[in-house]
Design a protein around this motif. Sequence first.
Motif, PDB file in Angstrom:
ATOM      1  N   ARG A 213       2.853   6.181   1.757  1.00 23.62           N
ATOM      2  CA  ARG A 213       2.623   5.011   2.596  1.00 23.62           C
ATOM      3  C   ARG A 213       1.227   5.122   3.194  1.00 23.62           C
ATOM      4  N   PRO A 214       0.210   4.716   2.459  1.00 22.80           N
ATOM      5  CA  PRO A 214      -1.164   4.919   2.932  1.00 22.80           C
ATOM      6  C   PRO A 214      -1.467   4.212   4.243  1.00 22.80           C
ATOM      7  N   PHE A 215      -0.714   3.161   4.558  1.00 27.24           N
ATOM      8  CA  PHE A 215      -0.983   2.417   5.785  1.00 27.24           C
ATOM      9  C   PHE A 215       0.219   2.399   6.727  1.00 27.24           C
ATOM     10  N   GLY A 216       1.128   3.367   6.569  1.00 30.07           N
ATOM     11  CA  GLY A 216       2.276   3.457   7.450  1.00 30.07           C
ATOM     12  C   GLY A 216       3.447   2.627   6.963  1.00 30.07           C
ATOM     13  N   THR A 217       4.516   2.627   7.751  1.00 29.76           N
ATOM     14  CA  THR A 217       5.710   1.855   7.402  1.00 29.76           C
ATOM     15  C   THR A 217       5.439   0.368   7.583  1.00 29.76           C
ATOM     16  N   LEU A 218       6.323  -0.446   7.043  1.00 29.28           N
ATOM     17  CA  LEU A 218       6.185  -1.897   7.208  1.00 29.28           C
ATOM     18  C   LEU A 218       6.212  -2.282   8.678  1.00 29.28           C
TER      19      LEU A 218
ATOM     20  N   GLN B 135       0.038  -0.721 -11.662  1.00 23.65           N
ATOM     21  CA  GLN B 135       1.227   0.077 -11.381  1.00 23.65           C
ATOM     22  C   GLN B 135       0.988   1.014 -10.202  1.00 23.65           C
ATOM     23  N   ARG B 136      -0.217   1.540 -10.082  1.00 22.48           N
ATOM     24  CA  ARG B 136      -0.522   2.446  -8.982  1.00 22.48           C
ATOM     25  C   ARG B 136      -0.297   1.756  -7.637  1.00 22.48           C
ATOM     26  N   LEU B 137      -0.690   0.507  -7.527  1.00 21.49           N
ATOM     27  CA  LEU B 137      -0.459  -0.238  -6.289  1.00 21.49           C
ATOM     28  C   LEU B 137       1.033  -0.426  -6.038  1.00 21.49           C
ATOM     29  N   ALA B 138       1.773  -0.770  -7.083  1.00 25.96           N
ATOM     30  CA  ALA B 138       3.219  -0.942  -6.918  1.00 25.96           C
ATOM     31  C   ALA B 138       3.866   0.360  -6.456  1.00 25.96           C
ATOM     32  N   ASP B 139       3.406   1.483  -6.991  1.00 31.41           N
ATOM     33  CA  ASP B 139       3.954   2.775  -6.591  1.00 31.41           C
ATOM     34  C   ASP B 139       3.663   3.082  -5.123  1.00 31.41           C
ATOM     35  N   LEU B 140       2.601   2.525  -4.594  1.00 34.84           N
ATOM     36  CA  LEU B 140       2.233   2.721  -3.196  1.00 34.84           C
ATOM     37  C   LEU B 140       2.868   1.682  -2.270  1.00 34.84           C
ATOM     38  N   GLY B 141       3.675   0.785  -2.844  1.00 33.13           N
ATOM     39  CA  GLY B 141       4.296  -0.259  -2.040  1.00 33.13           C
ATOM     40  C   GLY B 141       3.343  -1.380  -1.688  1.00 33.13           C
ATOM     41  N   LEU B 142       2.265  -1.519  -2.465  1.00 33.98           N
ATOM     42  CA  LEU B 142       1.260  -2.545  -2.199  1.00 33.98           C
ATOM     43  C   LEU B 142       1.199  -3.533  -3.360  1.00 33.98           C
ATOM     44  N   GLU B 143       0.346  -4.541  -3.209  1.00 43.31           N
ATOM     45  CA  GLU B 143       0.233  -5.585  -4.217  1.00 43.31           C
ATOM     46  C   GLU B 143      -1.241  -5.849  -4.514  1.00 43.31           C
TER      47      GLU B 143
ATOM     48  N   GLY C 284      -8.481  -5.756  -7.120  1.00 41.05           N
ATOM     49  CA  GLY C 284      -8.228  -6.168  -5.745  1.00 41.05           C
ATOM     50  C   GLY C 284      -6.975  -5.535  -5.188  1.00 41.05           C
ATOM     51  N   VAL C 285      -7.023  -5.153  -3.919  1.00 40.80           N
ATOM     52  CA  VAL C 285      -5.881  -4.567  -3.216  1.00 40.80           C
ATOM     53  C   VAL C 285      -5.462  -5.504  -2.092  1.00 40.80           C
ATOM     54  N   THR C 286      -4.171  -5.801  -2.015  1.00 37.74           N
ATOM     55  CA  THR C 286      -3.625  -6.618  -0.938  1.00 37.74           C
ATOM     56  C   THR C 286      -2.797  -5.724  -0.021  1.00 37.74           C
ATOM     57  N   ALA C 287      -3.125  -5.732   1.269  1.00 36.53           N
ATOM     58  CA  ALA C 287      -2.399  -4.915   2.246  1.00 36.53           C
ATOM     59  C   ALA C 287      -2.535  -5.551   3.628  1.00 36.53           C
ATOM     60  N   LEU C 288      -1.426  -5.612   4.370  1.00 33.14           N
ATOM     61  CA  LEU C 288      -1.394  -6.193   5.712  1.00 33.14           C
ATOM     62  C   LEU C 288      -1.984  -7.599   5.731  1.00 33.14           C
ATOM     63  N   GLY C 289      -1.764  -8.332   4.657  1.00 32.64           N
ATOM     64  CA  GLY C 289      -2.228  -9.709   4.572  1.00 32.64           C
ATOM     65  C   GLY C 289      -3.684  -9.861   4.210  1.00 32.64           C
ATOM     66  N   LEU C 290      -4.408  -8.759   4.021  1.00 30.86           N
ATOM     67  CA  LEU C 290      -5.831  -8.809   3.705  1.00 30.86           C
ATOM     68  C   LEU C 290      -6.078  -8.405   2.254  1.00 30.86           C
ATOM     69  N   ASN C 291      -7.206  -8.818   1.713  1.00 35.02           N
ATOM     70  CA  ASN C 291      -7.505  -8.603   0.300  1.00 35.02           C
ATOM     71  C   ASN C 291      -8.880  -7.977   0.113  1.00 35.02           C
ATOM     72  N   THR C 292      -8.981  -7.095  -0.870  1.00 33.66           N
ATOM     73  CA  THR C 292     -10.277  -6.566  -1.290  1.00 33.66           C
ATOM     74  C   THR C 292     -10.624  -7.141  -2.657  1.00 33.66           C
ATOM     75  N   ASP C 293     -11.896  -7.011  -3.038  1.00 32.14           N
ATOM     76  CA  ASP C 293     -12.348  -7.467  -4.355  1.00 32.14           C
ATOM     77  C   ASP C 293     -13.509  -6.568  -4.762  1.00 32.14           C
ATOM     78  N   THR C 294     -13.314  -5.751  -5.795  1.00 23.81           N
ATOM     79  CA  THR C 294     -14.291  -4.726  -6.144  1.00 23.81           C
ATOM     80  C   THR C 294     -14.532  -4.716  -7.648  1.00 23.81           C
ATOM     81  N   GLN C 295     -15.811  -4.697  -8.034  1.00 23.90           N
ATOM     82  CA  GLN C 295     -16.180  -4.504  -9.438  1.00 23.90           C
ATOM     83  C   GLN C 295     -17.089  -3.286  -9.525  1.00 23.90           C
ATOM     84  N   HIS C 296     -16.695  -2.333 -10.361  1.00 23.78           N
ATOM     85  CA  HIS C 296     -17.450  -1.101 -10.533  1.00 23.78           C
ATOM     86  C   HIS C 296     -17.752  -0.852 -12.004  1.00 23.78           C
ATOM     87  N   MET C 297     -18.733   0.026 -12.228  1.00 20.38           N
ATOM     88  CA  MET C 297     -19.151   0.399 -13.568  1.00 20.38           C
ATOM     89  C   MET C 297     -18.794   1.857 -13.844  1.00 20.38           C
TER      90      MET C 297
END
Length: 468
Positions: free
Chosen positions: A41-46, A265-273, A309-322
């Motif tokens: 739970r990287p950001f704690g319980t719900l 799948q990694r996000l799903a395993d962490l309980g995230l979207e 992109g990672v969705t957590a606590l209602g917020l979203n990231t957007d990242t492009q890397h090489m």
Amino acid sequence: MRTRTLLLAPLLLSTSCATVSPKAQAPDATTAEAKSPAPERPFGTLREQAKRQQAWLAERVEKALPQLMRQYGVDMWVIPMREYNEDPVFKALVSPTSFAARRRTIYVFFDRGPEQGVERLALGGGSQGGLYTPRRAQRQVDGGGVSREAELWGPEQWQVLKQVVEERQPKRIALNVSRTFAFADGLSHGEYEGMSEALGPDWVKRFTSVDGLAVDFIAWRSADEARFYEEQTKLAWNIIETAFSNQVITPGVTTTRDVEWWMRQRLADLGLETWFQPSVDLQRQGVTEKELGEDPIIQRGDVLHCDYGVTALGLNTDTQHMGYVLREGETDVPAGLKAALKTSNRLQDIVFEELRPGRTGNDILRTSRERMRAEGIDGTVYSHPIGLHGHGAGPMVGLWDRQEGVPGNGDHKVIANQWYSIELQATSVVPEWNGQQVRSAQEEDITIDAEGRVHWAWKRQTDFHLVR
């Protein structure tokens, strides 16, 4: 099947799956519970997350709402919606325990002045943790008996709105109607008709559309949200770093789609979207994009690119890397590819310096491109707001196919306490690839604080992720 089987081992390692011996396959319930690994739970319980989100909501309605209503000269803002047909602003108005509007919910905000502040009413729905004052329709019980409050969603609720309006006598009633911004166009035609019929022509004359009110309210972020966003961005980086490594990629075996699904799948395993399907693509010396096909096998010498992109606590990231897959005998990325990444970093610098409150998206785009051309960079800028939505509320700074500017949307101004994804690409000639052009596409999130200062949400990529 061979590709998937060989990929399975690093996937299991990176998702912390445990191998159970035959002897331990059927323990009693107590033993099984005691030996089960604790969930990640990287950001704690719900519940812990919701407590933090509720504090963000309180600050938004108590601080940002009065400022914006006064800025746009509106003394009443009415936002009616129905269950499963919510206004886009709904996400910015409610507690983390509210998933949809209740029957019909009408939020009413009335500015009583600097001393008394903005009154917050919920006609239908709940108090959102005590932040709203609920007001209900009165309904007669059993053939004319004692009246009581009821959650109605028909004509009676419009009459409650009429009572609220007549009691407060607003001068300007803001509605979410816009032909420019989706975020400010949440009032459905049916709700408009019902409200207009109930209030009557005199009040309808006071209706006004103020695009910026809804857009800026959704866009506004607090200082603690920015603190959390740094941790969220770190997590996105961590997952990308693992995805573009030998833990996930076996050159000559793993395909781009394998990596995409591992990242999701990694996000799903962490309980995230996530808010979009991750994408992984590659460029290869002497091979065209068409020749690579839709799901190529990753080979040594390939340049990798992801959008994640990672969705957590209602917020979203957007990242492009090489990323880069080292050839046999290589210990580092070829100099020409390093130079290509450095060029896209320079374009990031330019947009970062131009992106500041009070400027329109089109102005930022124009000056960024002027500086880009002056420095001889062959690039494209298509940056966007981010926050409660991935492609968030606020002015666009270009689109990949609209480098001359975005009429309407791009004319809005950036505000303090707003976030952006600096998204762009620079195309460079790579000598080691016999002069072939390589596209370095990067995206990194930034936050703007209350004083208008721009910060990387965490940091930005300056070196390739390596698959050895």
